[in-house]
Design a protein around this motif. Sequence first.
Motif, PDB file in Angstrom:
ATOM      1  N   UNK A   1       1.025  -1.362   0.134  1.00 22.85           N
ATOM      2  CA  UNK A   1       0.250  -0.403   0.374  1.00 22.85           C
ATOM      3  C   UNK A   1       0.771   0.853   0.216  1.00 22.85           C
ATOM      4  N   UNK A   2       2.107   1.195   0.357  1.00 21.20           N
ATOM      5  CA  UNK A   2       2.667   2.511   0.101  1.00 21.20           C
ATOM      6  C   UNK A   2       3.064   2.760  -0.770  1.00 21.20           C
ATOM      7  N   UNK A   3       2.644   1.980  -2.138  1.00 22.59           N
ATOM      8  CA  UNK A   3       2.789   2.936  -3.661  1.00 22.59           C
ATOM      9  C   UNK A   3       1.106   4.088  -3.947  1.00 22.59           C
ATOM     10  N   UNK A   4       0.115   3.627  -3.009  1.00 19.80           N
ATOM     11  CA  UNK A   4      -0.735   4.433  -2.636  1.00 19.80           C
ATOM     12  C   UNK A   4      -1.034   6.015  -2.326  1.00 19.80           C
ATOM     13  N   UNK A   5      -0.759   6.818  -2.731  1.00 21.77           N
ATOM     14  CA  UNK A   5      -0.953   8.438  -2.820  1.00 21.77           C
ATOM     15  C   UNK A   5      -2.141   8.352  -0.829  1.00 21.77           C
ATOM     16  N   UNK A   6      -2.788   7.409  -0.709  1.00 24.02           N
ATOM     17  CA  UNK A   6      -3.720   7.939   0.462  1.00 24.02           C
ATOM     18  C   UNK A   6      -3.220   6.962   1.240  1.00 24.02           C
ATOM     19  N   UNK A   7      -2.718   5.832   1.292  1.00 24.84           N
ATOM     20  CA  UNK A   7      -2.000   5.097   2.385  1.00 24.84           C
ATOM     21  C   UNK A   7      -0.912   5.264   2.401  1.00 24.84           C
ATOM     22  N   UNK A   8       0.016   5.368   1.384  1.00 22.53           N
ATOM     23  CA  UNK A   8       1.680   5.257   1.586  1.00 22.53           C
ATOM     24  C   UNK A   8       2.072   6.404   2.448  1.00 22.53           C
ATOM     25  N   UNK A   9       0.822   8.277   2.815  1.00 15.89           N
ATOM     26  CA  UNK A   9       2.165   8.730   3.686  1.00 15.89           C
ATOM     27  C   UNK A   9       1.815   8.679   4.983  1.00 15.89           C
ATOM     28  N   UNK A  10       0.189   7.779   5.099  1.00 11.97           N
ATOM     29  CA  UNK A  10      -0.264   6.595   6.432  1.00 11.97           C
ATOM     30  C   UNK A  10       0.600   6.333   6.912  1.00 11.97           C
ATOM     31  N   UNK A  11       1.090   5.020   5.976  1.00 14.33           N
ATOM     32  CA  UNK A  11       2.336   3.849   6.956  1.00 14.33           C
ATOM     33  C   UNK A  11       3.738   5.171   7.158  1.00 14.33           C
ATOM     34  N   UNK A  12       3.830   6.406   6.305  1.00 18.60           N
ATOM     35  CA  UNK A  12       4.800   6.728   7.060  1.00 18.60           C
ATOM     36  C   UNK A  12       4.656   6.929   8.237  1.00 18.60           C
ATOM     37  N   UNK A  13       3.386   7.717   8.342  1.00 19.62           N
ATOM     38  CA  UNK A  13       2.709   8.121   9.864  1.00 19.62           C
ATOM     39  C   UNK A  13       3.075   7.366  11.040  1.00 19.62           C
ATOM     40  N   UNK A  14       2.071   5.988  10.754  1.00 18.55           N
ATOM     41  CA  UNK A  14       2.999   5.175  11.659  1.00 18.55           C
ATOM     42  C   UNK A  14       3.943   4.603  12.083  1.00 18.55           C
ATOM     43  N   UNK A  15       5.067   4.777  10.795  1.00 19.98           N
ATOM     44  CA  UNK A  15       6.713   4.046  11.288  1.00 19.98           C
ATOM     45  C   UNK A  15       6.717   5.037  12.553  1.00 19.98           C
ATOM     46  N   UNK A  16       7.145   6.484  12.642  1.00 20.24           N
ATOM     47  CA  UNK A  16       7.378   7.500  12.232  1.00 20.24           C
ATOM     48  C   UNK A  16       6.645   7.293  14.412  1.00 20.24           C
ATOM     49  N   UNK A  17       5.537   7.005  14.696  1.00 17.79           N
ATOM     50  CA  UNK A  17       4.749   6.765  15.967  1.00 17.79           C
ATOM     51  C   UNK A  17       5.052   5.518  17.012  1.00 17.79           C
ATOM     52  N   UNK A  18       5.412   4.029  15.736  1.00 17.36           N
ATOM     53  CA  UNK A  18       6.077   3.538  16.360  1.00 17.36           C
ATOM     54  C   UNK A  18       7.175   3.749  17.382  1.00 17.36           C
ATOM     55  N   UNK A  19       8.268   4.375  16.837  1.00 19.79           N
ATOM     56  CA  UNK A  19       8.834   4.686  17.736  1.00 19.79           C
ATOM     57  C   UNK A  19       9.054   5.886  18.896  1.00 19.79           C
ATOM     58  N   UNK A  20       7.910   6.423  18.411  1.00 20.35           N
ATOM     59  CA  UNK A  20       7.710   6.991  20.002  1.00 20.35           C
ATOM     60  C   UNK A  20       7.295   6.123  20.526  1.00 20.35           C
ATOM     61  N   UNK A  21       6.582   5.235  20.439  1.00 17.98           N
ATOM     62  CA  UNK A  21       5.873   3.926  21.831  1.00 17.98           C
ATOM     63  C   UNK A  21       7.404   4.049  21.955  1.00 17.98           C
TER      64      UNK A  21
ATOM     65  N   UNK B   1       4.119  14.706  16.789  1.00 16.85           N
ATOM     66  CA  UNK B   1       4.521  13.493  15.515  1.00 16.85           C
ATOM     67  C   UNK B   1       3.451  13.447  14.256  1.00 16.85           C
ATOM     68  N   UNK B   2       2.656  13.192  14.273  1.00 19.94           N
ATOM     69  CA  UNK B   2       1.605  13.310  12.895  1.00 19.94           C
ATOM     70  C   UNK B   2       1.906  14.943  12.752  1.00 19.94           C
ATOM     71  N   UNK B   3       1.887  15.491  13.326  1.00 16.03           N
ATOM     72  CA  UNK B   3       1.559  17.546  12.550  1.00 16.03           C
ATOM     73  C   UNK B   3       3.091  17.856  12.091  1.00 16.03           C
ATOM     74  N   UNK B   4       4.399  16.752  12.000  1.00  9.59           N
ATOM     75  CA  UNK B   4       5.742  17.310  12.247  1.00  9.59           C
ATOM     76  C   UNK B   4       5.740  16.552  10.986  1.00  9.59           C
ATOM     77  N   UNK B   5       5.255  14.761  11.056  1.00 10.39           N
ATOM     78  CA  UNK B   5       5.836  14.045  10.030  1.00 10.39           C
ATOM     79  C   UNK B   5       4.768  14.495   8.811  1.00 10.39           C
ATOM     80  N   UNK B   6       3.418  14.926   8.709  1.00 13.75           N
ATOM     81  CA  UNK B   6       2.334  15.678   7.668  1.00 13.75           C
ATOM     82  C   UNK B   6       3.098  16.499   7.345  1.00 13.75           C
ATOM     83  N   UNK B   7       4.024  17.416   7.405  1.00 12.35           N
ATOM     84  CA  UNK B   7       4.157  18.521   6.052  1.00 12.35           C
ATOM     85  C   UNK B   7       4.996  17.389   5.429  1.00 12.35           C
ATOM     86  N   UNK B   8       5.698  16.664   5.814  1.00 17.02           N
ATOM     87  CA  UNK B   8       6.855  15.739   5.546  1.00 17.02           C
ATOM     88  C   UNK B   8       6.646  14.739   4.450  1.00 17.02           C
ATOM     89  N   UNK B   9       5.490  13.718   4.958  1.00 16.72           N
ATOM     90  CA  UNK B   9       4.565  12.937   4.154  1.00 16.72           C
ATOM     91  C   UNK B   9       4.647  12.798   3.092  1.00 16.72           C
TER      92      UNK B   9
END
Length: 1533
Positions: free
Chosen positions: A943-963, A1078-1086
Amino acid sequence: MNRVTPDIQDGHTKKKKRIASAGLLAQTKSGMYYKINSQLTSSSDEKNYIRSWIQERIRKSECIYHKKKDETESGKQVCACGHEKEEHSFVAQNHGFHQDLPWDVTKHTKEVPTDAYGDLTFTGLTQNVSKYIRVSSKTPPEVLYKLMTECWRLKVPNLLISVTGGAKNFNMKPKLKDIFRRGLIKAAQSTGAWIITGGSHAGVMKHVGEAIRDYNMSSSPKEGKIVVIGIATWGTVYNRKSLISEEGMFPAEYKLDEENQGRLSCLNNNHSHFILVDDGTHGRYGVEIPLRTRLEKLISHQVMEDGGVGINIPIVCLVLEGGPGTLDTIFNAMLNGTPCVVIQGSGRVADVIANVANLPISQITIACIQKQLKIFFEEEFATFSDNKIIEWTKKIQDIVRQQQLLTIFRVEKHSNQDIDTVILHALLKAARCHDSLGRENWDHQLKLAVAWNRVDVARTMIFTDERQWKSSDLHDSMTTALVSDKPEFVKLFLDQAVNVKDYLNQKTLTNLYNNFSTSSQAYGMLVKQVKEESKYSESNLEICLRHVSCVLKNLLGDFIKPLYHTTKKGQINIAGIYIKAISLFSRRKHRHSPQPENILEEPTRDLFIWALLQNRKELANLMWEQSQDCIIAALAASKIMKELAKIEDDTDILEEMLSLANEYEEKAIGVLNECYRKDEEKAQKLLVRVSRCWGYTTCVRFAIEADNKKFIAQTGVQAFLTRVWFGEISVETRTWQLLMCILCLPLIYTNLISFRSDEQIRNTENEQNGDLSMVTTETVENNGNKSTVVTRSFSEAQLISVPDNEKLTALTCIQRMSAFFSAPVVIFYLNAVSYIGFLWLFAYVLMMDFQNLPSWTEYLLYVWVFSLVCEEIKQVAYNPTGSGVYKKAEIYISDLWNKMDLLGLTVFIVGLICRLIPATFYAGRVILSMDFIIFCVRLMYIFTVNKTLGPKLIIVTRMIKDIFFFLFLLAVWVVSFGVAKQAILIHNEKRLKWIFRDVIYMPYLTMFGQLPTDVDGNNFDATKCSQNGTDDTLPKCVENVSNTPIFPEWLTMILLCVYLLFINILLLNLLIAMFNYTFQLVQEQTDTIWKFQRFGLIEEYHGRSTLPPPFILLSHVVLIVKRLICCRPPTRYKRFKNELLKTEDDDLLIWETFMKDNYLASLHQNTKQSTDHQIKYMSKNVSRIAETLQIHHDSRGGTTEQRLVHLEEQVNQSSIALNWIINALVEKGFGSKNQAPSIAIKTNNVSAEADSSEVGDKDDTSQYHINARNLQYPDSNVYRFPVPDEKVPWEVEFKEYNPPFYPSQNLPVQSTVELPQPRIHSATARPAVNYNTVDGSVDRRSNYGPYKIQDGLPVNPFGRTGLKGQGHLYWFGPNISLDPVITRWKRGSDGVVLKKKQKKMLEFLSTKRSASEHSSLPGGVLFPGDTFPKRITQVLNAKLREAIAEKLKQGREVYKGYIDDGRNTDNAWVETTAINIHFDVDDDLMRQLNKACSQTASSETVLRWQLVDQNITIHESHKPILQKVSALHEAYY
């Protein structure tokens, strides 16, 4: 302070060797340098080293002969040396000499080891620590220089500023004081200068100290200190006893006490170093002057290195106020060629010179100087004798006459300039003192400007129409500017004449790397590379280009070919281009270029890399702007900076590097967007073209390796990736269309799906029909915004130069099928479907068909997994780029999804092994079940190729680091609460599983609302627990007695409440806040990150086989057959690299350069239109207007004041005239004196200052002889009586004239015949000779007729000279000489006569003695019986002399008369006849003369051809003769 200033050397200096020191050089921003000696490991070691060094070399002076001279008020005896008797040694007090013997400082003092040195602090004042030392006046200056550079650790300065002036306190106007302080500090700070003063706390030294004080208070420690050296007399220093210690003082405490110092002087507390000169006397000023003079002269002869180019240290004398001694200082400094800057408005001597500096010499009369002295020396004027005023007049005339060495700093004229600029102008003006070959010393001027980093001065004063610069003329200065990091000069040289290809070769580049900045990280990498290659020592460390190539390989990556590839020893091929020997021979033959191995193909790139490795931002930007392949150069720079930042320890430098990396990424983006706006096709060709000068790689590859996400996210790159993603399929094709074609293959041949070739054919037809409405449009998403771009539809094949006939051919059925299934998007969907099928099969086996013996479905699963394993092995082992297996493995493991694949396959293999073993059958199923989770997570990659889901997966990856960070905080509270609760409730629980449940598991569940019941005694139930913990199925009971809990319930309840407060409220809300941030920070760069990761996905599927697993095994078999059996080369990545033809590549680079220029122009325009720039521009204009108004106001006020002064002077003169008339009438009897009216006469005249701006062009040429009135007679210690210009004629009365009588004992040239008259040594003796006639063998007749005879001696017909007697001349009266002027045309190597300013250039034959600095004509005084002067007979043989004699008879007489010779006196002078012999062509006589020149090249008297030019260093008396010869031939002069 009286002193003599040393001369300044010209620019032709010997290059100084680079000293591979035992220490390192650390440079501060102020230009102050310190040399850190590596031998000194501690402060005590350093003190011991200094102590031993000084005690071995430095001496002081002490009196050894006490001679009573006076007594103090207390009755103590004072010696002639100034010291009291008790201060002398026992031997000095009890000597056996006679008391009537006069005391002599040279005889009655001796040198002993010094007893005063070390560090110096001033009590109650600043905390600055100065260095000081007491030295003998006879100390060699070489020793002092070593002291300063080795013990005091000062580096050779770029400039020596010798400040001289008033030794007593004086006041300056606030504006002038501010200008002086600011300018002096700026000069010292910007040039790394040493300032030398008298060191005392008074007069000009105090003003210098205050300037240094203000600077130290306002500057930061990083800016460093300015070197200010005070050279004072030890015997005049007040409180000097506090400085004495035989072992040195570290530090000595000195008290500055001006109130009680009396005739002595205190040291200034703002000087950094003190040299206290001792001659054994006390209270005697001026002792330091000779040693200061010698030291300054020695320093000015040292060579400073700036960028590998050495020039002599320039010296300038800065004059502030001053008395008679200061005038002597200026006069002697100019005699030695030292430029002087006089500050007008500072008072006394400085103002006297400034007021007359722009007057013609004829107006600088005794009366004029007397009037000035009355104004500026009002108190001392009465003590000036007439002879002193005459001497002042003569010296001021000589000072003003040397305009090239005199610079007046006028506040009203230089209000927009600082003193540092005026000092540099003075040095450049003095540098135009020309060399012995007649060339203006432009090189020396340029080196000074470069050393000072004053590009404004170089642009306005050096690069003018007076000199046409060649590229080769600027090569040394270019090297200096590069090494010393002066980008403005580099830009100036590039704008002027420097051709980078001509300048930079392999040798020069190697030299630049060997002058590398030692503070850079790249230098350490280069040294490490050299060390790994061979053994070396610090003294012979030599960096070669192969070392640079290895370092660049490490920084840029293994995917590039070596930029400097070593083929043979001593030979380098540039940029990996192997040039054949034939082409090299052809270059050498036809282009006359340097040796082929010395050629650099891309010199701009090489300079760009050189600057980057040293983190020199401005230089690198300048070189980037000059480069052609600019996009890939910027991306490479970004990569280099990021790699260097990884090994940088300094945080500030690290941030600078990362910032510079981002800047270059922005530059690449800017140029790419400019290209894309102009031409999409060419822009996309730039992305994939192979760059020969950057290691045969592409822009896209560099961007990926440098992690330049923004660049990849640009519209141009994404449009290219989209075309690659869809392959030959139209980018307008929807996903559902692709899926339908995959499920139903015949749909490929319908209009459901279209290909690029079809669109191209339609567009071509439309263009031919004039229908532009069919031009396709593309929707491209950039930064989350969709934009429709109207484009010409062209296929990816166009990017790799497919012929036109293939572009317009429609696809066949097979081609359509092949194009469809070779598209990466189709391959991706096939693999996605395959992977979903794999998960379905895996789940089915685990849940429904997991038998003891594997079923066919399970075997199918194993085959499927095997295909996945093979694909992963292929990704690592298959290496078509040649980057190496290790590098491929490193890249593979760095990807997160590859790690997931590796983990999933490894766990599957482990589970499979366990599953096949009966004993671990169930464990195998558990492991495979867990592995299924891993494979399911891996599904997200699809799903990384999808324009909608791809950026969300990046946010999830960053949030896992926060966990993970949250879990650390959570673990602290969980463990702390669990352990405390367990210890309170249960006694000695030894079952680990129940400990884990009670300590970790239950507190963790509490966070989700499952509250523990055992903390409350009311819930205790003995049936649900085990009292002794013997039942493993039940927890152990809490502490109880008779089933009654005895633990403190109140405490456990409080602990639970606190735990819930922190866990459920604090930590959970913290986690939410972290996720939100993390969401606000990464959202600009996703969007950017997703587009960057999209490239990796496209690249992966661009190179994958069409068949998905498990059918991909067939592709692997085919690949193995091709590679191992058929030995075919790999074809992967062929579409990501497009190697264009040379002509096409050059055209594309030219277009890219043009686009880069457009981008830079627009960037500059945007900067100019920015608000900050507008504010700065407005502020600058306002300041300029304010300065102009102030100057106008001051000039108007000055004009009014001058008019009032003139009016007052006229009134005063009228009063004098009326007073004279009244006195005359009274003397004749007309009235009595008592009745005469009194008229007030002002005796002190007002200033007669002339406004220099109103004085026209003054005529410096004097009608009287000048050289014959120089105060010091040549080659002697005799001084003439000063004769101002107005007193030269004998007709002018000169009552004070009393010249000394000087008969020389030694003549410059020894005659072979006896002189016609004996030399007289008495002023009263007279020779028995007859004048104005032929007296025996001597012709004593003058060319000007009979001359006067006065007191038995002839009188110089051209006026007074200030000296009587014969001097160095051979007889009284005229000394007749002959000056042959032998000339020829100056020709080039092709034989053509050279011209300058449209006139031919002449050369003349000159002679020069090794002991003399000046050349001369090959003539001289004719002795009786001689045909030629002795100078000719010394350099020419008899045969040549005879030939010259015949030519002289045919020559043309150009001058006959008096010569202004420095040897002339009142009674003897030189008259010459100058005859020109000119050679139009080279004949036999000319060749013999040339041979004679070569034969005398190493003799004491050299014969050579020299250019006829007004600026040559020839005796001044010969210049008028050469000027007449030039006029005779209408040649350049």
